[in-house]
Design an enzyme around this catalytic site. Structure first.
Site, PDB file in Angstrom:
ATOM      1  N   MET A 108       0.851  -1.183   0.000  1.00 26.36           N
ATOM      2  CA  MET A 108       0.000   0.000   0.000  1.00 26.36           C
ATOM      3  C   MET A 108       0.884   1.229   0.000  1.00 26.36           C
ATOM      4  O   MET A 108       2.034   1.191   0.394  1.00 26.36           O
ATOM      5  CB  MET A 108      -0.854   0.009   1.255  1.00 26.36           C
ATOM      6  N   ARG A 342       7.488  -4.098  13.493  1.00 26.52           N
ATOM      7  CA  ARG A 342       6.706  -5.288  13.124  1.00 26.52           C
ATOM      8  C   ARG A 342       7.615  -6.495  13.219  1.00 26.52           C
ATOM      9  O   ARG A 342       8.848  -6.366  13.239  1.00 26.52           O
ATOM     10  CB  ARG A 342       6.129  -5.155  11.716  1.00 26.52           C
ATOM     11  N   ARG A 623       1.487 -49.755  -2.666  1.00 31.24           N
ATOM     12  CA  ARG A 623       0.249 -49.739  -3.444  1.00 31.24           C
ATOM     13  C   ARG A 623       0.416 -50.634  -4.656  1.00 31.24           C
ATOM     14  O   ARG A 623       1.370 -50.495  -5.422  1.00 31.24           O
ATOM     15  CB  ARG A 623      -0.071 -48.315  -3.894  1.00 31.24           C
ATOM     16  N   SER A 775      -5.698 -45.109   3.629  1.00 30.29           N
ATOM     17  CA  SER A 775      -4.832 -43.975   3.345  1.00 30.29           C
ATOM     18  C   SER A 775      -5.594 -43.068   2.392  1.00 30.29           C
ATOM     19  O   SER A 775      -6.005 -43.503   1.311  1.00 30.29           O
ATOM     20  CB  SER A 775      -3.526 -44.448   2.703  1.00 30.29           C
ATOM     21  N   THR A 778      -5.525 -37.981  -1.370  1.00 32.37           N
ATOM     22  CA  THR A 778      -6.254 -36.714  -1.556  1.00 32.37           C
ATOM     23  C   THR A 778      -6.013 -36.072  -2.916  1.00 32.37           C
ATOM     24  O   THR A 778      -6.742 -35.156  -3.278  1.00 32.37           O
ATOM     25  CB  THR A 778      -5.927 -35.714  -0.430  1.00 32.37           C
ATOM     26  N   ASP A 780      -6.272 -37.764  -5.928  1.00 30.89           N
ATOM     27  CA  ASP A 780      -7.408 -38.261  -6.698  1.00 30.89           C
ATOM     28  C   ASP A 780      -8.734 -37.896  -6.036  1.00 30.89           C
ATOM     29  O   ASP A 780      -9.700 -37.603  -6.720  1.00 30.89           O
ATOM     30  CB  ASP A 780      -7.314 -39.786  -6.857  1.00 30.89           C
TER      31      ASP A 780
HETATM   32  P1  ADP Z   1       5.456   1.027   4.257  1.00 32.36           P
HETATM   33  O1  ADP Z   1       4.270   0.277   4.711  1.00 32.36           O
HETATM   34  O2  ADP Z   1       5.667   0.945   2.800  1.00 32.36           O
HETATM   35  O3  ADP Z   1       6.668   0.725   5.072  1.00 32.36           O
HETATM   36  P2  ADP Z   1       5.182   3.452   5.760  1.00 32.36           P
HETATM   37  O4  ADP Z   1       3.832   3.966   6.067  1.00 32.36           O
HETATM   38  O5  ADP Z   1       5.885   2.773   6.848  1.00 32.36           O
HETATM   39  O6  ADP Z   1       5.109   2.568   4.462  1.00 32.36           O
HETATM   40  O7  ADP Z   1       6.013   4.676   5.254  1.00 32.36           O
HETATM   41  C1  ADP Z   1       7.241   4.531   4.618  1.00 32.36           C
HETATM   42  C2  ADP Z   1       8.239   5.436   5.251  1.00 32.36           C
HETATM   43  O8  ADP Z   1       7.786   6.763   5.254  1.00 32.36           O
HETATM   44  C3  ADP Z   1       8.514   5.143   6.699  1.00 32.36           C
HETATM   45  O9  ADP Z   1       9.465   4.128   6.834  1.00 32.36           O
HETATM   46  C4  ADP Z   1       9.043   6.436   7.194  1.00 32.36           C
HETATM   47  O10 ADP Z   1      10.401   6.507   6.950  1.00 32.36           O
HETATM   48  C5  ADP Z   1       8.311   7.437   6.356  1.00 32.36           C
HETATM   49  N1  ADP Z   1       7.247   8.017   7.176  1.00 32.36           N
HETATM   50  C6  ADP Z   1       5.995   7.606   7.346  1.00 32.36           C
HETATM   51  N2  ADP Z   1       5.346   8.391   8.205  1.00 32.36           N
HETATM   52  C7  ADP Z   1       6.224   9.330   8.591  1.00 32.36           C
HETATM   53  C8  ADP Z   1       6.156  10.440   9.496  1.00 32.36           C
HETATM   54  N3  ADP Z   1       5.059  10.721  10.175  1.00 32.36           N
HETATM   55  N4  ADP Z   1       7.262  11.177   9.637  1.00 32.36           N
HETATM   56  C9  ADP Z   1       8.388  10.879   8.956  1.00 32.36           C
HETATM   57  N5  ADP Z   1       8.510   9.883   8.113  1.00 32.36           N
HETATM   58  C10 ADP Z   1       7.440   9.105   7.927  1.00 32.36           C
HETATM   59 MG    MG Z   2      -4.991 -42.492  -7.063  1.00 30.65          MG
HETATM   60 MG    MG Z   3       7.000   1.065   6.823  1.00 26.74          MG
END
Ligand code: ADP
Ligand code: MG
Ligand code: MG
Length: 888
Positions: A108, A342, A623, A775, A778, A780
């Site tokens: 995204m 994360r 088999r 047995s 899965t 077939d």
């Molecule tokens: P992605 O999901 O692609 O990692 P992010 O939402 O984490 O996207 O945004 C990508 C980058 O944008 C972040 O790693 C950060 O460096 C920068 N960024 C996002 N929000 C901010 C913020 N509020 N201030 C400064 N940098 C930001």
């Molecule tokens: Mg068979």
């Molecule tokens: Mg990010």
């Protein structure tokens, strides 16, 4: 829950926590968690995933009341920060960040610096005394907003930036002066107007609205859908939108932006944190590989206090999450801000080492580590090929070790071509300057990925590591000409599309040509530890599908506890045997038949001796012959042509003349539903009798010679009626009696059947009366239940079904729980009612698929059987199934 709470669609970061990821998305929940922990997180709020789903399902209309709720949270943020969005003197700027419940890295789009316009950019410049920074931020915003929100191709902006740099004779963005950037802003606005047909929006609330809507929309774009399909993420989760105060890594030499892992994501090693940063840069610069970043430890020299704080923060996050973390941070004028955390993607090696180390550090118990830190499927990466270095190949270039494993294939320069050529069965290496989320489908198709830019945290590297695809990034000697479909390495080599290239992701090396690859080294002490935990937790046994002694031995090295499926048809091929098989099929008389079978019997005894010896007393399910006989015969059409040609030319073709009428008899319109499996055994009882005699003779011989008694399980394929099995079982008992009398000894043997027809599953209680074991076949069972031919479905309509969302996953890969799975469940239950001790296993492809194994564990099957290379995966998956089924 009150009515107001249930329609609450916006949460301040201070209101959320890490367990709210379904509602706030992963990014939002984790930013909230970091806020709760008191870490330095820029303020903001999250619009829920539910709001996104409401928006999309209301025909892309903003849900009622959402705007007002956003305004309230925005005002609260403005009050707290003491700045107003778009204020011309001292503007609040925000980022608009998407974040789905499941990590979808790079899927995204994020918009930074929102709130800048022609007035506020001047305010920002004056207020920070840094016009260069202000205009740099503005031009970034116009480009990102143009690309992500307004659909103006990024390339237009990038071309203008490149043109400016060459006009100024510089090659780095940071070398541009403030006036250059001011001019660039005008150029970008002009590009926006030209391609969009309207002016770049100046009203910050209009900007914000459009950005929020664009995030909602991005849930449905192609690359997001592709990613979800490959990773089996449901389509109805939606994405949250995070609005967050901007902090700036691009204000000068005391500012920076970076990404880091709490442990090494390739080796799993703990110790010095590991990552990359760029001084004087913003957000995506690191990930997009615009400049080649510096290793994180160097940050200590530039900004020691911020570095130390980052290290402490990362340790705290790891303790909190009890998992290796991947963080994104920005430093503004020496002050650290945390922007994301994360669970980090990691190689298989790292995954195992981290699990073991964290258990040893007392962070988790083995059972917890098994469930939360080990992805069963990923251990197969350890079985990736390595480069054969004995030939001492000389690398043509070296880059970053982005994702381990070696790959060799033909070079392609676009994701679409990668996908097309891979589908045609070619091994491809996808080569790009850098990858973007739009390349995802090509990256999935490629055997290896090579980029000229970007480091270990570039998009290419992260995605490749996650998929277990070998990758080398940041090869600065590489010049990619995507338009001409060629690559050049310095002046030394040119490689065109379709020519071979080899990469070694473990070393970061690139070789011109096709190099030979070695099978991997299966001995890994961390894997051994994890497997020993797995064996203690799991309830199901893991067997292997093996047709040869070599396969059987290999599978035992991986820990197989028996053979769940030994197919005998492969033993019927080859120059020595095929003529006897053909004689058997074409036999005119009983005598001819017996002679042919006698010849085959000798071969079969040898085959089975080899397998029993390899398995040393572990159970072996064999088999009896399954495929339609004509698979062993010459092609019918060929024969007709030969006969016709003989007639036309007068040159006799005796063989064809004799075989053709027989083939006419044997030919079937629909052989897969024809004379095969037990039907064959009933039509030619002597065939199965020969096989059973060979099996039991071999078993007696092995017992006699080695003192280790094989456990023999004789399996009848394709049974649909109790009477079929009863009829054949009598023959088997009869043969056994005479073999044992002849051999003067006996062995433990069982007679059972495959359950691979819906009827067999439906009358499993009846069939169970004749069976010592079932047995589930899965493969077939899936074909016959769905009416999909596996040979065709995968190359024909299945892809279409998946991309149109008719099916969520390939039913040959992951068991169709609702249909085929229900048959397996019913049949197991009704068989056990009749015969509580009946042994139940599964031997289809699904036996090595963690998701399916989970399901079989819940049903309580006794074992799964899978190909040798998946045995370790299955052992882990079976343990996870047991652990998770225990806790519900
Ligand atoms: P992605 O999901 O692609 O990692 P992010 O939402 O984490 O996207 O945004 C990508 C980058 O944008 C972040 O790693 C950060 O460096 C920068 N960024 C996002 N929000 C901010 C913020 N509020 N201030 C400064 N940098 C930001
Ligand atoms: Mg068979
Ligand atoms: Mg990010």
């Amino acid at each position: 829950m009150s009515a107001a709470a249930s329609t609450k669609r916006v949460y301040d970061f201070a209101e959320g926590s890490r367990d709210m990821r379904m509602l706030l998305g992963g990014k939002g929940a984790n930013v909230a968690e970091m806020t709760r922990l008191g870490l330095p997180v820029p303020g903001g709020f999250t619009i829920t995933t539910r709001a996104c789903i409401d928006y999309l399902s209301a025909g892309h209309a903003t849900p009622r009341g959402l705007d007002a709720e956003i305004n309230r949270h925005l005002e609260a943020l403005e009050v707290r920060v003491g700045k107003r969005l778009g204020d011309s003197a001292d503007p609040l700027l925000v980022s608009v960040r998407s974040g789905a419940p499941e990590s979808m890295p790079g899927m995204m789009d994020t918009v930074l610096n929102l709130g800048l316009n022609d007035a506020s950019v001047a305010g920002l410049a004056a207020r920070t005394h840094n016009p260069r920074f202000a205009y740099d931020s503005y031009r970034r915003f116009i480009q990102m907003f143009g690309d992500v929100v307004a659909g103006v191709e990024r390339g237009h902006f990038e071309d203008a930036l490149s043109a400016l740099k060459s006009a100024r004779g510089v090659d780095q963005d940071v070398q541009l002066e403030s006036d250059d950037l001011r001019g660039l802003v005008d150029t970008f606005k002009e590009i926006f107007r030209r391609h969009k047909g309207e002016d770049f929006p100046q009203d910050p609330r209009v900007q914000l609205d459009a950005a929020i809507r664009a995030v909602f929309e991005s849930w449905d774009n192609r690359r997001a859908r592709d990613y979800r399909r490959v990773n089996r993420i449901p389509d109805d989760l939606g994405t949250a939108v995070n609005i967050q105060q901007m902090v700036f890594g691009n204000t000068g030499p005391r500012s920076a932006t970076g990404v880091a892992f709490t442990r090494n994501n390739t080796t799993g090693e703990a110790g010095e944190p590991f990552g990359e940063f760029l001084i004087n840069a913003q957000g995506e610069d690191v990930v997009a590989g615009i400049r080649t970043p510096e290793p994180l430890v160097e940050l200590h020299a530039h900004l020691p206090e911020a570095y130390d704080q980052l290290v402490r923060t990362m340790a705290l996050l790891e303790k909190t999450y009890r998992n290796m973390q991947d963080v994104e941070f920005t430093i503004e004028e020496g002050q650290l801000y945390m922007l994301q955390t994360r669970n980090g993607m990691r190689s298989a090696e790292a995954m195992l080492r981290i699990a073991v180390d964290m258990v040893d550090e007392g962070l988790l118990a083995p059972g917890e580590a098994m469930v939360s830190l080990v992805a069963a499927d990923q251990v197969r990466q350890l079985l990736l090929p390595r480069l054969d270095l004995s030939a001492m190949p000389v690398p043509a270039a070296t880059g970053v070790q982005a994702s381990p494993g070696a790959a060799t294939g033909v070079v392609v320069f676009s994701a679409d071509v990668a996908e097309r050529r891979a589908r045609a069965g070619e091994s491809v290496i996808l080569v790009r300057d850098e990858t973007t989320p739009d390349d995802f489908h090509g990256m999935v198709a490629a055997k290896g990925i090579l980029t000229s830019r970007g480091g270990k945290t570039s998009h290419a590297a992260i995605v490749a590591v996650g998929m277990g695809t070998p990758a080398v990034t940041g090869v600065t000697d590489l010049i990619v000409d995507e338009a001409a479909c060629t690559l050049a390495i310095r002046d030394a080599f040119t490689v065109r599309e379709g020519e071979w290239l080899t990469i070694d992701g473990a070393k970061g090396t690139v070789y011109v040509g096709r190099l030979s690859l070695l099978p991997p080294d299966p001995h890994n002490p961390y894997l051994e530890r994890v497997l020993s935990w797995a064996d203690a937790f799991r309830a199901m046994k893991v067997r292997t599908n093996a047709d040869t002694p070599e396969d059987a031995r290999r599978a035992r090295e991986f820990g197989a506890e028996g053979i769940g499926l030994c197919r005998t048809e492969h033993m019927f091929g080859g120059d020595e045997r095929l003529p006897h098989v053909q004689d058997m099929i074409m036999a005119e008389s009983r005598d001819d038949l017996v002679a042919a079978l006698d010849a085959l019997r000798t071969f079969q005894i040898e085959d089975f001796i080899g397998i029993f010896e390899a398995m040393e007393g572990l159970p072996v399910t064999i088999r009896l012959l399954d495929p339609p006989l004509h698979e062993f015969l010459p092609d019918y059409t060929d024969l007709r042509i030969r006969v016709a040609r003989a007639e036309a030319t007068g040159v006799a073709d005796d063989e064809a003349a004799v075989q053709l009428p027989k083939m006419e008899r044997l030919k079937e319109v629909n052989p897969m539903l024809g004379t095969r499996g037990c039907r064959l055994g009933i039509e030619i009882p002597d065939l199965y009798r020969m096989q059973v005699a060979a099996i039991l003779t071999a078993a007696c011989d092995v017992k006699h010679r080695t003192g280790v008694e094989p456990i023999v399980e004789i399996m009848i394929p394709l049974v649909g009626f109790e009477e079929e099995l009863r009829w054949l079982r009598e023959h088997i008992l009869d043969v056994a009696d005479s073999v044992f009398a002849e051999q003067g000894t006996n062995v433990e043997y069982h007679v059972g059947t495959m359950i691979e027809l819906p009827r067999a599953a439906l009358v499993a209680d009846e069939i169970a009366r004749q069976a010592d074991f079932f047995s589930f076949g899965t493969n077939d069972l899936t074909q016959t239940t769905l009416g999909f031919s596996r040979d065709d479905a995968e190359t024909k309509f299945l892809g279409d079904y998946l991309s149109k969302g008719i099916l969520r996953s390939n039913p040959f890969e992951h068991i169709d729980r609702a249909g085929v799975g229900k048959l397996v469940r019913m049949a197991s239950a009704s068989a056990r009612e009749v015969k509580p001790k009946i042994k139940l296993g599964i031997c289809g492809e699904h036996g090595g698929d963690p998701d399916s194994i989970h399901f079989f564990g819940a049903i309580g099957l006794d074992y799964v059987s899978c190909s040798p290379y998946r045995v370790q995966t299955a052992r882990i998956a079976a343990a996870q199934a047991a652990l998770q089924n225990r806790t519900g």
